[in-house]
Design an enzyme around this catalytic site. Structure first.
Site, PDB file in Angstrom:
ATOM      1  N   SER A  10       0.848  -1.197   0.000  1.00 43.57           N
ATOM      2  CA  SER A  10       0.000   0.000   0.000  1.00 43.57           C
ATOM      3  C   SER A  10       0.882   1.244   0.000  1.00 43.57           C
ATOM      4  O   SER A  10       1.688   1.439   0.919  1.00 43.57           O
ATOM      5  CB  SER A  10      -0.872   0.024   1.256  1.00 43.57           C
ATOM      6  OG  SER A  10      -1.353   1.342   1.458  1.00 43.57           O
ATOM      7  N   HIS A  35      -1.104  -1.262  -4.377  1.00 43.99           N
ATOM      8  CA  HIS A  35      -2.360  -0.945  -3.676  1.00 43.99           C
ATOM      9  C   HIS A  35      -2.408   0.548  -3.395  1.00 43.99           C
ATOM     10  O   HIS A  35      -1.533   1.108  -2.714  1.00 43.99           O
ATOM     11  CB  HIS A  35      -2.435  -1.728  -2.364  1.00 43.99           C
ATOM     12  CG  HIS A  35      -3.751  -1.624  -1.651  1.00 43.99           C
ATOM     13  ND1 HIS A  35      -4.857  -2.354  -2.006  1.00 43.99           N
ATOM     14  CD2 HIS A  35      -4.123  -0.861  -0.589  1.00 43.99           C
ATOM     15  CE1 HIS A  35      -5.868  -2.041  -1.191  1.00 43.99           C
ATOM     16  NE2 HIS A  35      -5.446  -1.142  -0.319  1.00 43.99           N
ATOM     17  N   ASP A  37      -4.476   3.548  -1.792  1.00 38.15           N
ATOM     18  CA  ASP A  37      -5.541   3.858  -0.827  1.00 38.15           C
ATOM     19  C   ASP A  37      -6.067   5.262  -1.046  1.00 38.15           C
ATOM     20  O   ASP A  37      -5.369   6.241  -0.791  1.00 38.15           O
ATOM     21  CB  ASP A  37      -5.004   3.728   0.606  1.00 38.15           C
ATOM     22  CG  ASP A  37      -4.912   2.280   1.023  1.00 38.15           C
ATOM     23  OD1 ASP A  37      -3.879   1.871   1.578  1.00 38.15           O
ATOM     24  OD2 ASP A  37      -5.881   1.546   0.774  1.00 38.15           O
ATOM     25  N   MET A  39      -8.681   8.078  -0.008  1.00 36.68           N
ATOM     26  CA  MET A  39      -9.492   8.436   1.166  1.00 36.68           C
ATOM     27  C   MET A  39     -10.023   9.863   1.012  1.00 36.68           C
ATOM     28  O   MET A  39      -9.298  10.744   0.538  1.00 36.68           O
ATOM     29  CB  MET A  39      -8.641   8.340   2.432  1.00 36.68           C
ATOM     30  CG  MET A  39      -8.071   6.953   2.652  1.00 36.68           C
ATOM     31  SD  MET A  39      -7.100   6.900   4.171  1.00 36.68           S
ATOM     32  CE  MET A  39      -6.443   5.234   4.042  1.00 36.68           C
ATOM     33  N   HIS A  68      -8.172   1.149  -4.015  1.00 38.85           N
ATOM     34  CA  HIS A  68      -9.097   0.898  -2.890  1.00 38.85           C
ATOM     35  C   HIS A  68      -9.765   2.219  -2.544  1.00 38.85           C
ATOM     36  O   HIS A  68      -9.114   3.120  -1.985  1.00 38.85           O
ATOM     37  CB  HIS A  68      -8.280   0.355  -1.718  1.00 38.85           C
ATOM     38  CG  HIS A  68      -9.090   0.123  -0.478  1.00 38.85           C
ATOM     39  ND1 HIS A  68      -8.480  -0.118   0.749  1.00 38.85           N
ATOM     40  CD2 HIS A  68     -10.411   0.088  -0.245  1.00 38.85           C
ATOM     41  CE1 HIS A  68      -9.408  -0.289   1.664  1.00 38.85           C
ATOM     42  NE2 HIS A  68     -10.592  -0.163   1.097  1.00 38.85           N
ATOM     43  N   MET A  70     -11.907   4.389  -0.392  1.00 37.91           N
ATOM     44  CA  MET A  70     -12.541   4.581   0.914  1.00 37.91           C
ATOM     45  C   MET A  70     -13.199   5.963   0.867  1.00 37.91           C
ATOM     46  O   MET A  70     -12.761   6.925   1.508  1.00 37.91           O
ATOM     47  CB  MET A  70     -11.493   4.471   2.042  1.00 37.91           C
ATOM     48  CG  MET A  70     -11.011   3.050   2.222  1.00 37.91           C
ATOM     49  SD  MET A  70      -9.448   2.928   3.096  1.00 37.91           S
ATOM     50  CE  MET A  70      -8.322   3.202   1.732  1.00 37.91           C
ATOM     51  N   MET A 139     -11.140  -5.976   5.491  1.00 34.82           N
ATOM     52  CA  MET A 139     -10.373  -4.979   6.247  1.00 34.82           C
ATOM     53  C   MET A 139     -10.043  -5.545   7.621  1.00 34.82           C
ATOM     54  O   MET A 139     -10.939  -5.944   8.367  1.00 34.82           O
ATOM     55  CB  MET A 139     -11.156  -3.676   6.394  1.00 34.82           C
ATOM     56  CG  MET A 139     -11.322  -2.874   5.105  1.00 34.82           C
ATOM     57  SD  MET A 139      -9.752  -2.493   4.328  1.00 34.82           S
ATOM     58  CE  MET A 139      -9.013  -1.412   5.553  1.00 34.82           C
ATOM     59  N   GLY A 144      -8.343   4.096   7.385  1.00 39.36           N
ATOM     60  CA  GLY A 144      -8.008   5.503   7.527  1.00 39.36           C
ATOM     61  C   GLY A 144      -6.519   5.746   7.635  1.00 39.36           C
ATOM     62  O   GLY A 144      -6.006   6.727   7.108  1.00 39.36           O
ATOM     63  N   PHE A 145      -5.824   4.798   8.271  1.00 38.34           N
ATOM     64  CA  PHE A 145      -4.401   5.071   8.506  1.00 38.34           C
ATOM     65  C   PHE A 145      -3.580   3.777   8.403  1.00 38.34           C
ATOM     66  O   PHE A 145      -4.067   2.690   8.687  1.00 38.34           O
ATOM     67  CB  PHE A 145      -4.199   5.691   9.902  1.00 38.34           C
ATOM     68  CG  PHE A 145      -4.978   6.967  10.081  1.00 38.34           C
ATOM     69  CD1 PHE A 145      -6.254   6.934  10.643  1.00 38.34           C
ATOM     70  CD2 PHE A 145      -4.473   8.183   9.635  1.00 38.34           C
ATOM     71  CE1 PHE A 145      -7.009   8.096  10.774  1.00 38.34           C
ATOM     72  CE2 PHE A 145      -5.213   9.352   9.764  1.00 38.34           C
ATOM     73  CZ  PHE A 145      -6.484   9.308  10.331  1.00 38.34           C
ATOM     74  N   GLY A 146      -2.326   3.923   7.998  1.00 36.44           N
ATOM     75  CA  GLY A 146      -1.411   2.790   8.024  1.00 36.44           C
ATOM     76  C   GLY A 146      -0.868   2.607   9.425  1.00 36.44           C
ATOM     77  O   GLY A 146      -1.094   3.436  10.309  1.00 36.44           O
ATOM     78  N   ASP A 177      -6.341  -6.532   4.351  1.00 33.45           N
ATOM     79  CA  ASP A 177      -5.739  -5.205   4.318  1.00 33.45           C
ATOM     80  C   ASP A 177      -5.781  -4.536   5.687  1.00 33.45           C
ATOM     81  O   ASP A 177      -6.849  -4.252   6.212  1.00 33.45           O
ATOM     82  CB  ASP A 177      -6.546  -4.365   3.306  1.00 33.45           C
ATOM     83  CG  ASP A 177      -6.024  -2.966   3.133  1.00 33.45           C
ATOM     84  OD1 ASP A 177      -6.612  -2.246   2.315  1.00 33.45           O
ATOM     85  OD2 ASP A 177      -5.046  -2.602   3.793  1.00 33.45           O
ATOM     86  N   GLY A 179      -2.593  -3.846   8.951  1.00 36.33           N
ATOM     87  CA  GLY A 179      -1.862  -4.460  10.059  1.00 36.33           C
ATOM     88  C   GLY A 179      -1.190  -5.768   9.715  1.00 36.33           C
ATOM     89  O   GLY A 179      -0.761  -6.509  10.590  1.00 36.33           O
ATOM     90  N   GLY A 199       1.312  -2.030   4.052  1.00 35.08           N
ATOM     91  CA  GLY A 199       1.870  -0.693   3.893  1.00 35.08           C
ATOM     92  C   GLY A 199       3.155  -0.596   4.699  1.00 35.08           C
ATOM     93  O   GLY A 199       4.257  -0.722   4.171  1.00 35.08           O
ATOM     94  N   SER A 200       2.999  -0.426   5.998  1.00 28.74           N
ATOM     95  CA  SER A 200       4.190  -0.230   6.840  1.00 28.74           C
ATOM     96  C   SER A 200       5.137  -1.424   6.786  1.00 28.74           C
ATOM     97  O   SER A 200       6.352  -1.247   6.770  1.00 28.74           O
ATOM     98  CB  SER A 200       3.792   0.067   8.278  1.00 28.74           C
ATOM     99  OG  SER A 200       2.625  -0.608   8.636  1.00 28.74           O
TER     100      SER A 200
HETATM  101  C1  DX5 Z   1      -5.962   1.445   5.927  1.00 23.76           C
HETATM  102  C2  DX5 Z   1      -5.618   1.168   4.484  1.00 23.76           C
HETATM  103  C3  DX5 Z   1      -4.610   0.060   4.421  1.00 23.76           C
HETATM  104  C4  DX5 Z   1      -3.342   0.486   5.072  1.00 23.76           C
HETATM  105  C5  DX5 Z   1      -2.465  -0.686   5.276  1.00 23.76           C
HETATM  106  O1  DX5 Z   1      -6.961   2.358   5.988  1.00 23.76           O
HETATM  107  O2  DX5 Z   1      -6.751   0.775   3.771  1.00 23.76           O
HETATM  108  O3  DX5 Z   1      -4.335  -0.318   3.071  1.00 23.76           O
HETATM  109  O4  DX5 Z   1      -2.697   1.426   4.275  1.00 23.76           O
HETATM  110  O5  DX5 Z   1      -1.351  -0.188   5.953  1.00 23.76           O
HETATM  111  P1  DX5 Z   1      -0.646  -1.098   7.042  1.00 23.76           P
HETATM  112  O6  DX5 Z   1      -0.211  -2.329   6.281  1.00 23.76           O
HETATM  113  O7  DX5 Z   1       0.497  -0.238   7.525  1.00 23.76           O
HETATM  114  O8  DX5 Z   1      -1.656  -1.396   8.091  1.00 23.76           O
HETATM  115 ZN    ZN Z   2      -6.350  -0.318   1.447  1.00 24.82          ZN
END
Ligand code: DX5
Ligand code: ZN
Length: 219
Positions: A10, A35, A37, A39, A68, A70, A139, A144-146, A177, A179, A199-200
């Protein structure tokens, strides 16, 4: 039938000051999908990027551009993301009252259609959507956040949807998707997921670590 595991980094966790370079780096490092994201600060408490950024990133990779959304509403923006070069457009089932129509509209643009379920949304909600789907996204964080922690209750949902896809004999990507890291990835795969967003876990340690991070996720 569960397919070989693919990794979809992501770019929410990438360096936004050099997104083109980052997309090229994860492509080279072995990403299967990119991916993206999107938002809107309304459906989720964060604002990220729109179709113009997807269009700018498109020439930097030939990998699957997995968008994706959102956002709410979704339908007015489908064409813009399809024209920008999205290969898959995934909408949140909670984004509006007509998810079946949204999926039809995505496919009408010649793009693969995905639906995403937030952690509190039961798998029963997609029972009448399987014939309009190419991808189902579970999900495992509240979007909302990584960098958030994986919500383990979602493993049961992944198992239930895997069973349903296999019982129907359908070819649908089962994506998870939020964590996901190298310790949790095997549990997601064992539950039936075959497409992991990270992502992270992909971007930590910088470009020199991307290939090893992706390899560790694939197991
Ligand atoms: C969360 C996003 C995810 C997120 C994943 O709102 O939809 O795609 O970026 O990031 P990590 O892998 O760091 O949780
Ligand atoms: Zn996503």
């Amino acid at each position: 039938m569960q397919k070989p595991t693919r990794i979809a980094p992501s770019i929410l966790s990438a360096d936004f000051a050099k997104l083109g370079e980052e997309v090229r780096a994860i492509d080279t490092a072995g990403a299967d999908y990119i991916h993206v994201d999107v938002m809107d600060g309304h459906f989720v408490p964060n604002i990220t990027i729109g179709p113009d950024v997807v269009k700018a990133l498109r020439p930097h990779t030939k990998k699957v551009m997995d968008v994706h959304l959102m956002i709410t509403p979704v339908d007015p923006f489908i064409k813009a993301f399809a024209d920008a070069g999205a290969d898959i457009i995934t909408a949140q089932i909670e984004a509006g009252p007509h998810p079946h129509r949204t999926l039809q509209a995505i496919r009408a643009e010649g793009v693969k259609a995905g639906i995403s379920l937030n952690p509190s949304t039961p798998e029963s909600s997609i029972e009448y959507l399987y014939d309009t789907l190419d991808l189902i996204l579970v999900m495992s964080v509240n979007p909302g956040f990584g960098g958030q922690s994986f919500i383990y209750s979602q493993l049961k949902k992944i198992e239930a949807i895997r069973a349903r896809i296999d019982a129907l004999g359908l070819d649908i990507d089962l994506q998870v998707d939020g964590g996901v890291n190298r310790d949790i990835a095997p549990q997601c795969i064992a539950a039936g997921a075959d497409l992991l967003v990270a992502g992270s876990a992909t971007f930590k340690g910088g470009p020199s670590a991307y290939a090893e991070n992706i390899k560790a996720l694939r197991g």
